[in-house]
Design a protein around this motif. Structure first.
Motif, PDB file in Angstrom:
ATOM      1  N   MET A   1       0.605  -1.673   0.042  1.00  0.00           N
ATOM      2  CA  MET A   1      -0.086   0.323  -0.274  1.00  0.00           C
ATOM      3  C   MET A   1       1.210   0.945  -0.057  1.00  0.00           C
ATOM      4  O   MET A   1       1.720   1.138   0.705  1.00  0.00           O
ATOM      5  N   TRP A   2       0.806   2.407  -0.802  1.00  0.00           N
ATOM      6  CA  TRP A   2       1.404   3.251  -0.942  1.00  0.00           C
ATOM      7  C   TRP A   2       0.075   5.178  -0.314  1.00  0.00           C
ATOM      8  O   TRP A   2       0.832   5.695  -0.068  1.00  0.00           O
ATOM      9  N   ILE A   3      -0.548   4.263   1.124  1.00  0.00           N
ATOM     10  CA  ILE A   3      -0.712   5.364   1.520  1.00  0.00           C
ATOM     11  C   ILE A   3      -1.232   4.041   3.424  1.00  0.00           C
ATOM     12  O   ILE A   3      -0.946   3.332   3.270  1.00  0.00           O
ATOM     13  N   ASP A   4      -1.150   4.939   4.944  1.00  0.00           N
ATOM     14  CA  ASP A   4      -0.596   4.777   5.777  1.00  0.00           C
ATOM     15  C   ASP A   4      -2.157   4.514   6.093  1.00  0.00           C
ATOM     16  O   ASP A   4      -2.322   4.112   7.036  1.00  0.00           O
ATOM     17  N   ARG A   5      -2.643   5.356   6.091  1.00  0.00           N
ATOM     18  CA  ARG A   5      -3.874   6.041   7.260  1.00  0.00           C
ATOM     19  C   ARG A   5      -5.084   6.795   6.203  1.00  0.00           C
ATOM     20  O   ARG A   5      -4.350   7.399   5.321  1.00  0.00           O
ATOM     21  N   VAL A   6      -5.952   6.098   6.698  1.00  0.00           N
ATOM     22  CA  VAL A   6      -7.245   7.092   6.028  1.00  0.00           C
ATOM     23  C   VAL A   6      -7.720   7.944   7.334  1.00  0.00           C
ATOM     24  O   VAL A   6      -8.053   7.400   8.450  1.00  0.00           O
ATOM     25  N   ILE A  18      -2.752   9.555   4.888  1.00  0.00           N
ATOM     26  CA  ILE A  18      -1.764  10.155   5.123  1.00  0.00           C
ATOM     27  C   ILE A  18      -0.850   8.848   3.994  1.00  0.00           C
ATOM     28  O   ILE A  18      -0.951   7.817   4.954  1.00  0.00           O
ATOM     29  N   LYS A  19       0.840   9.642   4.411  1.00  0.00           N
ATOM     30  CA  LYS A  19       1.528   8.511   3.609  1.00  0.00           C
ATOM     31  C   LYS A  19       3.063   8.862   4.873  1.00  0.00           C
ATOM     32  O   LYS A  19       3.198  10.443   4.441  1.00  0.00           O
ATOM     33  N   ASN A  20       2.972   8.476   5.861  1.00  0.00           N
ATOM     34  CA  ASN A  20       4.593   8.375   6.291  1.00  0.00           C
ATOM     35  C   ASN A  20       6.033   7.833   5.374  1.00  0.00           C
ATOM     36  O   ASN A  20       5.893   7.094   4.991  1.00  0.00           O
ATOM     37  N   VAL A  21       6.705   9.324   4.907  1.00  0.00           N
ATOM     38  CA  VAL A  21       7.862   8.307   4.223  1.00  0.00           C
ATOM     39  C   VAL A  21       9.027   8.443   4.906  1.00  0.00           C
ATOM     40  O   VAL A  21       9.288   8.892   5.987  1.00  0.00           O
ATOM     41  N   SER A  22       9.803   6.648   4.646  1.00  0.00           N
ATOM     42  CA  SER A  22      10.512   6.366   5.697  1.00  0.00           C
ATOM     43  C   SER A  22      12.033   5.564   5.071  1.00  0.00           C
ATOM     44  O   SER A  22      11.741   4.940   4.171  1.00  0.00           O
ATOM     45  N   LEU A  23      12.567   6.434   5.807  1.00  0.00           N
ATOM     46  CA  LEU A  23      14.116   5.269   4.924  1.00  0.00           C
ATOM     47  C   LEU A  23      14.028   3.703   5.396  1.00  0.00           C
ATOM     48  O   LEU A  23      15.348   3.465   4.983  1.00  0.00           O
ATOM     49  N   ALA A  24      13.296   3.033   6.210  1.00  0.00           N
ATOM     50  CA  ALA A  24      13.569   1.858   6.329  1.00  0.00           C
ATOM     51  C   ALA A  24      12.851   1.405   5.166  1.00  0.00           C
ATOM     52  O   ALA A  24      12.699   0.515   4.186  1.00  0.00           O
ATOM     53  N   GLU A  57       0.616   6.802  -7.205  1.00  0.00           N
ATOM     54  CA  GLU A  57      -0.457   5.641  -6.896  1.00  0.00           C
ATOM     55  C   GLU A  57      -1.041   5.754  -5.534  1.00  0.00           C
ATOM     56  O   GLU A  57      -1.702   5.832  -5.762  1.00  0.00           O
ATOM     57  N   GLY A  58      -0.183   6.535  -4.632  1.00  0.00           N
ATOM     58  CA  GLY A  58      -0.842   6.928  -3.451  1.00  0.00           C
ATOM     59  C   GLY A  58      -1.915   7.853  -3.508  1.00  0.00           C
ATOM     60  O   GLY A  58      -2.952   7.728  -2.742  1.00  0.00           O
ATOM     61  N   MET A  59      -2.054   8.627  -4.636  1.00  0.00           N
ATOM     62  CA  MET A  59      -3.463   9.490  -5.176  1.00  0.00           C
ATOM     63  C   MET A  59      -4.185   8.268  -5.485  1.00  0.00           C
ATOM     64  O   MET A  59      -5.510   8.627  -5.057  1.00  0.00           O
TER      65      MET A  59
END
Lengths: 220, 128
Positions: A1-6, A18-24, A57-59
């Motif tokens: 998934m390219w979003i984390d939460r509605v 929202i989508k959190n961008v992480s170095l992980a 893609e997230g959008m």
């Protein structure tokens, strides 16, 4: 998934995710990796930024859920066309993206969605004028003994606030109502396990309920 | 609304939806062949026309669907008389004379012109 939460849903109208961008995230290590010269010296440092295609893609996932929710996830909603996509800034590790999708038009055949991409940049991560991490900036500030109350890093002056960084226009099609008359499997393969998990953890679907069985769900 | 005014608004929709230049959108230009539309663009064009003119468009109203896959409408690679009659009935804004003269299946895409789309909008507005 390219979003984390509605985080917000107004049925048939608007959905915010929202989508959190992480170095992980592995892809950030490839996009872009450091360039090393033949002598082993670093020609250009690594520049970990969220690929624009994945922001789109997230959008698309944000809009797809909104359009799918409108018909109780009975329709197989597919992204048919990216009519427009403009992004003015990049998102690096530590940033949060906020996608707002709004339905412009809806019909039995599909929907058109207008999307806004916002960026929260608490770490002052990536700017358009090059990659200068916050820690690096602080280090430079300390070395020249500049006060920590130096000018705000964020253009809006709202550290941690959101700024609009793009607009994306999308067209979604209801697959079973396509013009070619092609028939597809009955089960809704579009909204798979990843979507179900997201919808449950966001409170859009109730525990134990499935896609097309939204009755016990609630809006986040 | 005058026809030339409708044409200008339709042109704006097509320029936006199909990313074509203004001067490419002439009355005789065909939507699919000359302007490069694909089937999914019809959904986009339909939504934009609804917003531009304030009416609703039913699926298949602009351009009848399923013509080419219906054996009653197409036989031996040609549109049948029944197919021609169906087009006349369900899409009166489309001129089918050229298709009557040359009913080969590949010619179906040629009959949906910008002019036909303008007539479609004009008919919708007059019927409102």
């Amino acid at each position: 998934m390219w979003i984390d939460r509605v985080v917000e849903l107004i049925p048939r109208e608007r959905l915010v995710a929202i989508k959190n961008v992480s170095l992980a995230e592995e892809h950030l290590h490839d996009h872009f990796e450091a360039v090393v010269g033949d002598d082993g010296s670093v020609v250009r440092s690594a520049l970990p930024i969220m690929p624009a295609s994945l922001i789109i893609e997230g959008m698309a996932q944000t809009g797809g859920i909104l359009v799918g929710h409108a018909e109780d996830f009975r329709e197989k909603v597919i992204l048919a066309k990216v009519s427009k996509a403009e992004l003015s800034r990049e998102a690096g590790p530590g940033c949060q993206l906020r996608y707002t999708a709004e339905i412009k038009s809806f019909s039995p055949a599909g929907a058109s969605v207008s999307g806004t991409v916002e960026l929260s940049d608490p770490a002052g991560c990536v700017k358009n004028d090059g990659c200068r991490g916050d820690a690096q900036l602080l280090h430079e500030k300390e070395s020249v003994e500049k006060p920590k109350t130096a000018s705000p890093r964020h253009p809006s002056g709202e550290s941690g606030g959101f700024e609009v960084i793009g607009t994306i226009e999308l067209i979604f099609s209801h697959l079973d109502r396509n013009m070619a008359g092609v028939e597809y499997p009955e089960h809704n393969f579009v909204f798979g396990e990843g979507f179900k998990t997201l919808l449950r953890t966001s409170g859009v679907l109730g525990e134990g309920s499935g896609i097309g069985d939204r009755g016990s769900g609630k809006e986040p | 609304m005058q026809r030339d005014e409708i044409f200008e608004k339709v042109k704006g929709v097509l320029v936006e939806a199909l990313a074509v230049d203004d001067d490419e959108v002439t009355p005789d230009a065909t939507i699919f062949n000359d302007l490069g539309a694909e089937s999914i663009d019809m959904l986009d064009i339909g939504f934009q026309l609804e917003q531009a003119f304030g009416f609703k468009i039913e699926q298949g109203e602009m351009f009848p669907e399923g013509v080419t896959s219906d054996p009653e409408m197409v036989a031996d690679g040609k549109v049948t008389d029944k197919g021609i009659a169906m087009l006349k009935e369900r899409a009166p804004h489309i001129k089918v004379a050229a298709l009557e003269a040359d009913p080969r299946l590949e010619k179906v895409r040629d009959i949906f012109t910008v002019d036909a789309l303008v007539t479609f909008v004009e008919n919708k507005l007059n019927a409102a």
